[in-house]
Design an enzyme around this catalytic site. Structure first.
Site, PDB file in Angstrom:
ATOM      1  N   GLU A   1       9.574  -4.878 -10.227  1.00  0.00           N
ATOM      2  CA  GLU A   1       9.252  -6.231 -10.179  1.00  0.00           C
ATOM      3  C   GLU A   1       7.593  -6.498 -10.603  1.00  0.00           C
ATOM      4  O   GLU A   1       7.429  -7.372 -11.669  1.00  0.00           O
ATOM      5  CB  GLU A   1       9.162  -6.760  -8.573  1.00  0.00           C
ATOM      6  CG  GLU A   1      10.448  -7.576  -8.073  1.00  0.00           C
ATOM      7  CD  GLU A   1      10.258  -7.864  -6.851  1.00  0.00           C
ATOM      8  OE1 GLU A   1      11.499  -7.967  -6.170  1.00  0.00           O
ATOM      9  OE2 GLU A   1       9.336  -7.894  -5.994  1.00  0.00           O
TER      10      GLU A   1
ATOM     11  N   ASN B   1       6.961 -12.094   5.790  1.00  0.00           N
ATOM     12  CA  ASN B   1       7.039 -12.645   4.393  1.00  0.00           C
ATOM     13  C   ASN B   1       8.264 -13.164   3.769  1.00  0.00           C
ATOM     14  O   ASN B   1       8.517 -14.341   3.777  1.00  0.00           O
ATOM     15  CB  ASN B   1       6.356 -11.482   3.419  1.00  0.00           C
ATOM     16  CG  ASN B   1       5.090 -11.148   3.483  1.00  0.00           C
ATOM     17  OD1 ASN B   1       4.306 -11.714   4.019  1.00  0.00           O
ATOM     18  ND2 ASN B   1       4.946  -9.878   3.360  1.00  0.00           N
TER      19      ASN B   1
ATOM     20  N   SER C   1       0.714  -1.208  -0.004  1.00  0.00           N
ATOM     21  CA  SER C   1       0.055  -0.049  -0.024  1.00  0.00           C
ATOM     22  C   SER C   1       0.802   1.284  -0.014  1.00  0.00           C
ATOM     23  O   SER C   1       0.500   2.186  -0.783  1.00  0.00           O
ATOM     24  CB  SER C   1      -1.015  -0.076   1.130  1.00  0.00           C
ATOM     25  OG  SER C   1      -0.333  -0.148   2.374  1.00  0.00           O
TER      26      SER C   1
ATOM     27  N   LYS D   1       0.979  -1.005  15.480  1.00  0.00           N
ATOM     28  CA  LYS D   1       0.285  -1.412  16.642  1.00  0.00           C
ATOM     29  C   LYS D   1      -0.099  -0.231  17.529  1.00  0.00           C
ATOM     30  O   LYS D   1      -0.058  -0.262  18.616  1.00  0.00           O
ATOM     31  CB  LYS D   1       1.109  -2.331  17.540  1.00  0.00           C
ATOM     32  CG  LYS D   1       1.319  -3.745  16.851  1.00  0.00           C
ATOM     33  CD  LYS D   1       0.669  -4.534  17.334  1.00  0.00           C
ATOM     34  CE  LYS D   1       0.922  -6.045  16.437  1.00  0.00           C
ATOM     35  NZ  LYS D   1      -0.164  -6.864  16.078  1.00  0.00           N
TER      36      LYS D   1
ATOM     37  N   GLY E   1      12.679  -8.960  -3.447  1.00  0.00           N
ATOM     38  CA  GLY E   1      13.551  -8.498  -4.310  1.00  0.00           C
ATOM     39  C   GLY E   1      14.305  -7.283  -3.537  1.00  0.00           C
ATOM     40  O   GLY E   1      15.260  -6.500  -4.388  1.00  0.00           O
TER      41      GLY E   1
END
Lengths: 511, 511
Positions: free
Chosen positions: A288, A378, A266, A402, A382
């Site tokens: 990418e 994750n 985002s 948070k 790249g």
């Protein structure tokens, strides 16, 4: 009308059901799937493999290689049957299994899977399972919405199973530029010197003999969920654009910027939307993933050419782009990930790279992957390929997470993916830290002053000033280096118990 | 007989004393010196600059750029007059000043100084001060025993001062291959595809107008002190050779190995001497520094060709090599450091890289620079350029330091220069950890088992097993991550107070 997709009659005999194809996948095998950020991955066979494994109830584990993250119909559905997974994922189910140690995961620079195969550093591919637009008369598999590692898996595999996906429009044909980097010992210079250049083929060669089966599908890509830019990401985007404008004013960049790369997500999308309202035009991308924003930028005449590895779009945008692909054909090329992320090319073209940090320490070391030092989010993707070879490497992050309980700027990053040697500019909604040409102590001042959230700034200064008393090139209070993470684990916040009012401290000389 | 060194009569008018040349260096200037690992650096002018500054007693600080480390007559003598220093050093005086924060030091990948200048990320060079063998009739400065960043400084500087060093034999002429990488936006593929190829010129072009003065000197390079390989470094070398032999046996490497790179130092030298007694021959080097061992390997017919950036030799070897340089001329080339360390070339040639670690954590993150997280030792040098683009990246270190009070294998590296994504093989005198194709938990097992010193192995397992209880992809006990460093600071040893007898623990499953 399969004949415009299967262009040699020998291919028709190879059509099988996904169930039959699934029966060829044996326990212990290594499977190389097409797909990159949920684009161009096989849709039916992974499900059929899981169904069969479930039904048979026998021990069944396979190694799953992909381009990057793939759809839930691979990473959720097959998770319980995975032994080894590489080189990237972003799936909830898989993340849990990986963090519990149930799946061996190799978090890999996305440019390097091909070389790892080539050099036998990882298990070789038994079967490649790849989505295709078509197979040509002369034996070329035409990929769909991503190139990923597909050509490497096809080259490496003993056998190939093709998912011919009728939902992917034939107008995509020709957008791919498959350049096969030779193995070590036989490498020449890669002849790519501009973003819009084509140096390879539009398909991936395969001997018909090696095509074990063809499964015909008609399932669109999993669309990307669009997260609208929030207030903070818009401010980050504005800071970034302002930074670039200042670089132009200072004469360090020309108004026609160097090619841009941006990570997925985002913030990245917000940044690219920022270019829509900027003075910049005639932009080039060497990136990418081509997200929604790229097509808006093309529509508005802001982007001249976009080189990527995958089209990863929202549902609405996917329909519009794929149905009108002729409009974009001359402005886009899709490359395999060892080309889109190739260090040689990235350093040659001199990219401005924009990637997302989870956590940045006061000296500019960046954590892109691990929550509180241990839990994989994750993967590095790249970001390393681009950052370490960039002309200007930029990292963006919100200054807190948070609800303010986590500061993204910390004394010592709890995991390091990008060292301070490689991170040039850090941007949060608080501002821009330009670290180029600075020594560590100066970097710390710049980051704390410009990027840290005000509620954490004094805490950071306290740490830094205590560290300065001890001295050193990169001063630390080593026993307190992770005290912020420990405090969060214990109390749910990185804030010190006595929250100090923000008053700027008397500036202490760093030298 | 200066006429064979100064080959245009206009040059003779430029001869000045070092005192006069020193008077041109003004407070606040940025000076680009030739020199790489104490080879080919200017000998007289730095001393004259310091003498003048001392005598005048006025505020005098300059920025000092070099190729890498340089001799004490620059880094010791000028230390008190330095503001900014880059990109590498290994000098005691300087190290103290840097760690006290008195000198701003930019620890930089050695390939990147040229780009940093090009993109104006660091102050531009006012005056280049370069040692030369000769200046040709058509205006080429011929370097001496190193190329370093010299051509970038000459290109970037307003004016050039040449130290013509008669002690450097003219037989060196022709050994240099100066290829000037164009600025971003104008880059083509670099046409180098083999170690022995020449793609540039033998000298560095300069307009006579920009040569402000020529100082004639007659001082040999500072010789490298030879540290004889000790027992442990010899064992490390043997492990490394054995690893390579096993790779050949497994079919992953051919007996004619890929080009080799090795860092500087006693371990590196021992490794190269190891090749003398190995089965390998026809070796090629694509490295930074050509040390004594390289010439012995050439003498013994083991090395076919060596590409480097500097000749850094012991006194005895220097005399022998320089007096018989004709013998080596066809087997050696010296390149600027943005070519010797060029990521494009390193990944193209597929190097095996051997560099030294200070500290390695259980997951394979490597600290090459910082003692106990804060104090700079030397700098990252070329290790990053090579490691991250290597075919096989190897790090070597003794498993302990300070008489066993420091373990080189720790739970969490106190500084990270090379992330676990890039470190493939770790070698200590204890053994070899081959991390390729392993997930973090497997890497930890491999490193603890094969590389850790027995007196620390159980401590490491204790940490790891406690971390496993918490889970995560890269399990850590974050509040204890630096407890070994803290213990060392408090008690002078990383060993736990109750030294446990070494008994192998019941192996716990990592998954």
């Amino acid at each position: 009308m399969l004949s415009n997709r299967l262009r040699h009659k020998a291919l028709f005999n190879k059509i099988v059901t996904s169930k039959e194809a699934a029966s060829w996948i044996q326990n212990g095998m290594t499977i190389g799937f097409s797909g990159f950020t949920s684009s161009g991955d096989p849709k039916q066979l992974p499900i059929a493999i899981a169904e069969r494994a479930h039904k048979e109830g026998k021990p069944f584990k396979i190694n799953v290689y992909t381009g990057a993250s793939v759809s839930p119909h691979i990473d959720s559905v097959l998770a319980e049957y995975m032994n080894l997974r590489l080189p990237f994922q972003s799936n909830d189910t898989l993340r849990k299994e990986i963090n519990q140690g149930h799946i061996r995961y190799i978090d890999q620079h996305l440019s390097e899977t091909g070389d790892a195969l080539n050099t036998h550093a990882i298990p070789q591919v038994d079967i490649a399972v790849v989505e295709a637009l078509a197979i040509t008369e002369d034996g070329n598999i035409i990929p769909t919405t991503s190139c990923g590692n597909t050509h490497n898996y096809i080259k490496n595999a003993k056998e190939v199973i093709v998912e011919l996906n009728l939902a992917q429009p034939l107008s995509l044909e020709g957008v791919h530029d498959i350049y096969d980097i030779p193995a070590f010992g036989r490498r020449q210079a890669i002849p790519l010197t501009s973003v819009d250049q084509r140096i390879g083929c539009t398909g991936i060669p395969v001997e018909f003999d090696r095509i074990k089966g063809i499964v015909v599908t008609n399932v669109p890509d999993t669309p990307k969920k669009l997260i609208e830019p929030d207030k903070e990401t818009i401010i980050i985007a504005d800071h970034l654009l302002n930074f670039l404008q200042e670089e132009v004013k200072a004469g360090r960049l020309s108004k026609k910027l160097p090619p841009l790369q941006s990570g997925v997500g985002s913030v990245a999308n917000a940044v690219f939307y920022g270019f829509l309202r900027s003075e910049f035009s005639d932009l080039q991308l060497y990136s990418e993933v081509l997200q929604d924003s790229v097509f808006d930028l093309i529509d508005e005449g802001k982007v001249r050419f976009a080189s990527g590895g995958a089209l990863t779009l929202s549902e609405a945008k996917m329909n519009r782009v794929l149905q009108n692909f002729e409009k974009y054909r001359e402005k886009i090329v899709l490359r395999p990930q060892d080309m889109s992320n190739n260090p040689e090319i990235i350093r040659r073209l001199g990219l401005i790279t924009i990637n997302t940090a989870l956590e940045v320490d006061i000296y500019g070391n960046v954590n892109s992957t691990h929550v509180m030092g241990s839990k994989m989010m994750n993967g590095i993707g790249g970001s390393g390929d681009f950052t370490r070879n960039a002309r200007i490497s930029i990292f963006v992050t919100k200054s807190t997470a948070k609800n303010g309980c986590i500061s993204s700027i910390v004394p010592f990053a709890s995991h390091i993916d990008h060292t301070a040697h490689d991170t040039m500019v850090i941007i949060t909604e608080q501002g821009v830290a330009d670290l180029r040409g600075l020594s560590p102590r100066e970097r710390a001042e710049e980051i704390m002053k410009n990027c840290a959230h005000p509620s954490y700034r004094n805490q950071l200064y306290d740490y830094f000033h205590e560290a300065l008393q001890r001295g050193g090139y990169t001063p630390h209070v080593i026993e307190k280096a992770f005290s912020w993470h420990t405090r969060f684990a214990e109390s749910g916040t990185m804030l010190e118990p006595m929250i100090k009012a923000e008053k700027p401290k008397a500036k202490m000389s760093v030298h």
